[in-house]
Design an enzyme around this catalytic site. Structure first.
Site, PDB file in Angstrom:
ATOM      1  N   TYR A 144       3.517 -27.240  24.046  1.00  0.00           N
ATOM      2  CA  TYR A 144       3.146 -28.212  23.002  1.00  0.00           C
ATOM      3  C   TYR A 144       2.651 -29.512  23.622  1.00  0.00           C
ATOM      4  CZ  TYR A 144       3.862 -31.292  18.940  1.00  0.00           C
ATOM      5  OH  TYR A 144       3.702 -32.194  17.913  1.00  0.00           O
ATOM      6  N   THR A 172       7.773 -40.956  16.691  1.00  0.00           N
ATOM      7  CA  THR A 172       8.997 -40.373  17.260  1.00  0.00           C
ATOM      8  C   THR A 172       9.447 -39.239  16.321  1.00  0.00           C
ATOM      9  OG1 THR A 172      10.172 -42.133  16.118  1.00  0.00           O
ATOM     10  CG2 THR A 172       9.751 -42.455  18.467  1.00  0.00           C
ATOM     11  N   TRP A 209      24.496 -27.908  17.907  1.00  0.00           N
ATOM     12  CA  TRP A 209      24.035 -27.318  19.168  1.00  0.00           C
ATOM     13  C   TRP A 209      23.877 -28.395  20.236  1.00  0.00           C
ATOM     14  CZ3 TRP A 209      19.674 -23.482  17.183  1.00  0.00           C
ATOM     15  CH2 TRP A 209      20.302 -22.464  16.445  1.00  0.00           C
ATOM     16  N   ARG A 216      17.886 -39.619  20.238  1.00  0.00           N
ATOM     17  CA  ARG A 216      16.591 -39.509  19.559  1.00  0.00           C
ATOM     18  C   ARG A 216      16.366 -40.770  18.705  1.00  0.00           C
ATOM     19  NH1 ARG A 216      16.459 -36.189  22.770  1.00  0.00           N
ATOM     20  NH2 ARG A 216      15.917 -33.980  22.635  1.00  0.00           N
ATOM     21  N   ASP A 278      20.229 -29.306  25.438  1.00  0.00           N
ATOM     22  CA  ASP A 278      20.086 -30.671  24.894  1.00  0.00           C
ATOM     23  C   ASP A 278      18.615 -31.067  24.809  1.00  0.00           C
ATOM     24  OD1 ASP A 278      22.684 -31.500  24.397  1.00  0.00           O
ATOM     25  OD2 ASP A 278      23.026 -32.098  26.484  1.00  0.00           O
TER      26      ASP A 278
END
Ligand code: GFB
Length: 343
Positions: A144, A172, A209, A216, A278
């Protein structure tokens, strides 16, 4: 003056946010449409943009004067890790077809959507508009990332060789109405909302997870949408522009999961599955350039907790009302219900 503004990927998360801005922001304001503009939102059912012929037919039909190019193969980190070639090829094809057809049709301006996840993994923070190409992207999404980085390169090449007004916006992590709630391919917030809802409904532990320690920077799709509309009217440089909250507003996945637990009203057991990746650990981006350009406007970001609560309660309430339908479905019902929420 009349203008035809074509939004590729117009039925998705960001496209529908822009549609909402066009329908609700005052006409001729900083964040609203202008007199004489027609905004056209198209999705993949109308044309497969990986196909040049179909892309040309679309441009012939709508004769756009401006394009906001959002269409892409997108997904959360786990979808990116599983299908690197698809993310690379589909995005290469879509971007080349849209940009080159826009050039051939003499489109006056194109804004393409990148993402801060295309930045180098090892780089000095905060990320800013000058650092996109300074090193390799994180291995989790190199397909990507390389495809999207080329949009910046290609826009610059059209500018240099032909003087085309093509540029890129770099948001973002985006969340909001019309997000993808599929548990395997979603970005983190819709995945957590879905999983938390299932835990609450089935009285099972809520599993997040990864370690929860990655960070973020989230932007609400309806805030981002206003910035795209503003950018179309007010930003004319090939240099990309980061569309983001401040770098100090980066939060951990644990903090995001806590906010989801609160918004969904989940009271049960809560765990981390550290066997899962992660992804990139952090990627704080500065919005200094953006804030400088917005200084004459009244733009304000919606605080994360408020945006999440509004969105999540909208989803949850609708899902609750239609509970049986969502629970008895094969998963698509849940997705359909959640993506159709909020006026
Ligand atoms: O939104 P997300 O998938 O994408 O977030 P990226 C991944 C982070 O959330 C990782 C954690 O730290 C995960 O460990 N996480 C916890 C989860 N639970 C979950 C879950 O149920 N689902 C998901 N997806 N994550 C993507 C890129 O990166 O971001 C794309 O791979 C992209 O290319 C996009 O452009 C913005 O921020 O890691």
């Amino acid at each position: 003056m009349s203008a035809q503004i074509l939004i590729t990927g117009g039925t998705g998360l960001v496209g529908q946010g822009i549609k909402y801005a066009i329908e609700t922001e005052p006409v001729n304001s900083h964040f609203g449409k202008r007199d004489g503009e027609e905004w056209i939102f198209i999705g993949s059912s109308e044309a497969d943009l990986r196909n040049k012929g179909q892309t040309e037919k679309l441009f012939e039909k709508y004769q756009p004067t401006h394009v906001i190019h959002l269409a892409a193969r997108v997904g959360g980190v786990f979808a990116n890790m599983a299908r690197k070639l698809d993310f690379l090829r589909d995005n290469l094809l879509i971007n080349d077809n849209v940009l080159h057809t826009a050039h051939e049709f003499k489109v006056k301006k194109v804004i393409s959507c990148l993402s801060t996840c295309v930045y180098p993994d090892k780089v000095e923070y905060p990320l800013d508009e000058t650092k996109i190409h300074l090193g390799l992207p994180h291995e989790s999404n190199f397909g990507y990332s390389h495809a999207k980085r080329l949009v910046d390169i290609q826009s610059r090449a059209y500018k240099e060789q032909f003087g085309d007004n093509f540029t890129s916006a770099i948001p973002t992590s985006v969340f909001g109405p019309h997000d993808n709630f599929d548990l395997e391919s979603a970005h983190v917030l819709p995945a957590l909302i879905h999983r938390c809802y299932l835990s609450k409904t089935n009285n099972t532990p809520f599993v997040v997870w990864g370690s929860g320690k990655a960070q973020r920077q989230f932007i609400y799709s309806r805030d981002l949408a206003k910035l795209f509309v503003w950018m179309l009217h007010s930003y004319d440089s090939v240099e990309p522009l980061i569309l983001s909250v401040g770098e100090d507003e980066e939060i951990t996945i644990k903090q995001a999961a806590d906010a989801v637990v609160k918004a969904v009203g989940f009271k049960g057991e809560y765990q981390f599955d550290t066997t899962k990746s992660d992804g990139q650990f952090l990627k704080p981006a500065t919005n200094k350039k953006l804030l400088g350009l917005l200084k004459d406007t009244d733009f304000r970001f919606t605080p994360f907790d408020r945006a999440l609560m509004r969105w999540c309660n909208g989803s949850y309430k609708t899902t609750w009302m239609l509970g049986q339908a969502s629970r008895s479905s094969d998963g698509h019902g849940f997705k359909a219900i959640l993506t159709s929420q909020m006026p």
